[in-house]
Design a protein around this motif. Sequence first.
Motif, PDB file in Angstrom:
ATOM      1  N   TRP A 308      -1.278  59.474 -22.590  1.00  0.00           N
ATOM      2  CA  TRP A 308      -1.083  58.282 -21.748  1.00  0.00           C
ATOM      3  C   TRP A 308      -1.529  58.545 -20.316  1.00  0.00           C
ATOM      4  N   THR A 309      -2.168  57.580 -19.727  1.00  0.00           N
ATOM      5  CA  THR A 309      -2.540  57.667 -18.314  1.00  0.00           C
ATOM      6  C   THR A 309      -1.943  56.479 -17.576  1.00  0.00           C
ATOM      7  N   PRO A 310      -1.388  56.704 -16.395  1.00  0.00           N
ATOM      8  CA  PRO A 310      -0.779  55.596 -15.655  1.00  0.00           C
ATOM      9  C   PRO A 310      -1.836  54.618 -15.171  1.00  0.00           C
ATOM     10  N   PRO A 311      -1.458  53.367 -14.996  1.00  0.00           N
ATOM     11  CA  PRO A 311      -2.415  52.395 -14.456  1.00  0.00           C
ATOM     12  C   PRO A 311      -2.767  52.750 -13.020  1.00  0.00           C
ATOM     13  N   PRO A 312      -3.952  52.376 -12.555  1.00  0.00           N
ATOM     14  CA  PRO A 312      -4.333  52.697 -11.174  1.00  0.00           C
ATOM     15  C   PRO A 312      -3.402  52.020 -10.175  1.00  0.00           C
ATOM     16  N   ALA A 313      -3.082  52.738  -9.119  1.00  0.00           N
ATOM     17  CA  ALA A 313      -2.209  52.185  -8.084  1.00  0.00           C
ATOM     18  C   ALA A 313      -2.972  51.149  -7.269  1.00  0.00           C
ATOM     19  N   PRO A 314      -2.300  50.099  -6.816  1.00  0.00           N
ATOM     20  CA  PRO A 314      -2.967  49.130  -5.941  1.00  0.00           C
ATOM     21  C   PRO A 314      -3.524  49.831  -4.703  1.00  0.00           C
ATOM     22  N   ALA A 315      -4.657  49.371  -4.230  1.00  0.00           N
ATOM     23  CA  ALA A 315      -5.348  50.052  -3.137  1.00  0.00           C
ATOM     24  C   ALA A 315      -4.662  49.859  -1.789  1.00  0.00           C
ATOM     25  N   ARG A 316      -4.106  48.679  -1.561  1.00  0.00           N
ATOM     26  CA  ARG A 316      -3.567  48.405  -0.230  1.00  0.00           C
ATOM     27  C   ARG A 316      -2.654  47.183  -0.269  1.00  0.00           C
ATOM     28  N   GLY A 317      -2.099  46.866   0.879  1.00  0.00           N
ATOM     29  CA  GLY A 317      -1.351  45.628   1.035  1.00  0.00           C
ATOM     30  C   GLY A 317       0.022  45.642   0.394  1.00  0.00           C
ATOM     31  N   TRP A 318       0.525  44.427   0.191  1.00  0.00           N
ATOM     32  CA  TRP A 318       1.882  44.258  -0.318  1.00  0.00           C
ATOM     33  C   TRP A 318       2.072  44.910  -1.681  1.00  0.00           C
ATOM     34  N   ARG A 319       1.096  44.781  -2.562  1.00  0.00           N
ATOM     35  CA  ARG A 319       1.247  45.352  -3.899  1.00  0.00           C
ATOM     36  C   ARG A 319       1.334  46.876  -3.829  1.00  0.00           C
ATOM     37  N   ARG A 320       0.622  47.486  -2.897  1.00  0.00           N
ATOM     38  CA  ARG A 320       0.715  48.938  -2.721  1.00  0.00           C
ATOM     39  C   ARG A 320       2.121  49.326  -2.244  1.00  0.00           C
ATOM     40  N   LEU A 321       2.633  48.592  -1.257  1.00  0.00           N
ATOM     41  CA  LEU A 321       3.985  48.860  -0.765  1.00  0.00           C
ATOM     42  C   LEU A 321       5.014  48.694  -1.877  1.00  0.00           C
ATOM     43  N   ASN A 322       4.855  47.629  -2.652  1.00  0.00           N
ATOM     44  CA  ASN A 322       5.787  47.386  -3.753  1.00  0.00           C
ATOM     45  C   ASN A 322       5.747  48.532  -4.759  1.00  0.00           C
ATOM     46  N   ALA A 323       4.560  48.935  -5.166  1.00  0.00           N
ATOM     47  CA  ALA A 323       4.427  49.982  -6.175  1.00  0.00           C
ATOM     48  C   ALA A 323       5.018  51.306  -5.700  1.00  0.00           C
ATOM     49  N   GLU A 324       4.933  51.569  -4.410  1.00  0.00           N
ATOM     50  CA  GLU A 324       5.415  52.845  -3.879  1.00  0.00           C
ATOM     51  C   GLU A 324       6.921  52.865  -3.647  1.00  0.00           C
ATOM     52  N   HIS A 325       7.530  51.695  -3.443  1.00  0.00           N
ATOM     53  CA  HIS A 325       8.921  51.697  -2.993  1.00  0.00           C
ATOM     54  C   HIS A 325       9.903  50.931  -3.879  1.00  0.00           C
ATOM     55  N   VAL A 326       9.420  50.122  -4.819  1.00  0.00           N
ATOM     56  CA  VAL A 326      10.367  49.348  -5.622  1.00  0.00           C
ATOM     57  C   VAL A 326      11.057  50.252  -6.638  1.00  0.00           C
ATOM     58  N   LEU A 327      12.338  49.981  -6.854  1.00  0.00           N
ATOM     59  CA  LEU A 327      13.139  50.730  -7.813  1.00  0.00           C
ATOM     60  C   LEU A 327      13.124  50.034  -9.169  1.00  0.00           C
ATOM     61  N   GLN A 328      13.650  50.698 -10.170  1.00  0.00           N
ATOM     62  CA  GLN A 328      13.677  50.141 -11.513  1.00  0.00           C
ATOM     63  C   GLN A 328      14.829  49.146 -11.671  1.00  0.00           C
ATOM     64  N   ALA A 329      14.812  48.421 -12.774  1.00  0.00           N
ATOM     65  CA  ALA A 329      15.802  47.362 -13.003  1.00  0.00           C
ATOM     66  C   ALA A 329      17.247  47.851 -12.890  1.00  0.00           C
ATOM     67  N   PRO A 330      17.604  49.023 -13.427  1.00  0.00           N
ATOM     68  CA  PRO A 330      19.005  49.453 -13.305  1.00  0.00           C
ATOM     69  C   PRO A 330      19.444  49.746 -11.873  1.00  0.00           C
ATOM     70  N   GLN A 331      18.495  49.805 -10.948  1.00  0.00           N
ATOM     71  CA  GLN A 331      18.825  49.944  -9.525  1.00  0.00           C
ATOM     72  C   GLN A 331      18.600  48.631  -8.773  1.00  0.00           C
ATOM     73  N   GLY A 332      18.445  47.541  -9.511  1.00  0.00           N
ATOM     74  CA  GLY A 332      18.322  46.236  -8.887  1.00  0.00           C
ATOM     75  C   GLY A 332      16.917  45.840  -8.496  1.00  0.00           C
ATOM     76  N   ALA A 333      15.901  46.628  -8.895  1.00  0.00           N
ATOM     77  CA  ALA A 333      14.508  46.322  -8.553  1.00  0.00           C
ATOM     78  C   ALA A 333      14.352  46.055  -7.059  1.00  0.00           C
ATOM     79  N   ASP A 334      15.120  46.771  -6.260  1.00  0.00           N
ATOM     80  CA  ASP A 334      15.084  46.630  -4.804  1.00  0.00           C
ATOM     81  C   ASP A 334      14.188  47.717  -4.223  1.00  0.00           C
ATOM     82  N   PHE A 335      13.900  47.633  -2.942  1.00  0.00           N
ATOM     83  CA  PHE A 335      13.113  48.675  -2.288  1.00  0.00           C
ATOM     84  C   PHE A 335      14.006  49.854  -1.910  1.00  0.00           C
TER      85      PHE A 335
END
Length: 356
Positions: A308-335
């Motif tokens: 398995w290979t992970p999907p490419p990370a977003p290059a920049r902007g909001w989606r990059r920030l989200n991918a780097e800092h969002v938590l999983q559902a059991p932690q409330g999907a919060d930053f």
Amino acid sequence: PAASGDRLRAGTTAGRLAVAAARDGLRPSALLSRASLTNAVTVLMAVGGSTNAIIHLLAIAGRTGLDLTLDDFDAIARRVPLLVDCKPSGSGYLEDLHRAGGVPVLMKTLEPLLDLSARTIEGGTLRDRLAGVEPAPSWQTTIRPLDEPLGPPRALAVLRGNLAPDGAVIKLSAATPELTVHEGPAVVFESPEDVAQRIDDPDLEITPDSVLVLRNAGPVASGMPEAGSFPVPMRLARQGVRDMVRVSDARMSGTSYGTVVLHVAPEAAVGGPLALVRDGDVIRLDAPAGELTLLVPDDELRRRRAAWTPPPAPARGWRRLNAEHVLQAPQGADFDTLRPAPRVSRGAGVEGGEEE
């Protein structure tokens, strides 16, 4: 209800309380406690409310540093019966709940199951607040008594297993009872867009026993949209099929119904087992036992993970920030950046010493 004068009165009261709290320096963190959060979970279970509330309450707990986990939801769900006869768990509407007395009367009914020491914004405790609330009137049937509930406990249930090692949720009160224990072959969709493109493809190999799997719809992949209750294929619906088991790392609307497993964690985009599922793999759902299992040998799963290979990370902007800092559902999907910072030791020789 939107057309009710009570809504305007409630809004006015809430506004006055908010202004008073701001004037007095009363912060939400001073009011929130584990007791208030577990009370909210208790009400949620009695209503058969939205699975989204699980995400929200976990996020609130995380931001305030309070201890609340999926295990708490599971424990509370097992002792709180379904009391409110409103869709999708019942037959009535929220207007009926309002006419029956609304949340205050429901909480009065739940009084033996609540922590009455919880503080309220009005200045007293929940015990003080409920002392002035009359019990549910006898003429209504929307709010049922504890000894004559609408349904059994576990309106919302937590699932675990090798497909959801960190947990998943299902609204049992809105599921098809015959499907809550089910075993069937997976039909995998790679994204909500893939569902839209292929769900009604006449060449799609699918039967009523299939388990529909949607992945890459979790917090990191796409912000966790309400895509989990995607429709039954049209050709099966025309044959009279009204529900199928669906499994995803997405959310769904609180008004949706069906045998829909949601919030699978870890999500596929970060390498959760959902990423390893292939068409034809057998998935077993045993909701009464709280289990979600991918019936694939461990050595085969290890081979798939190695490839398995992970999907490419977003290059920049909001989606990059989200991918780097969002938590999983059991932690409330919060930053993670919005959670309380741990105490940091400045170390010897640094002015100010250790931070307290």
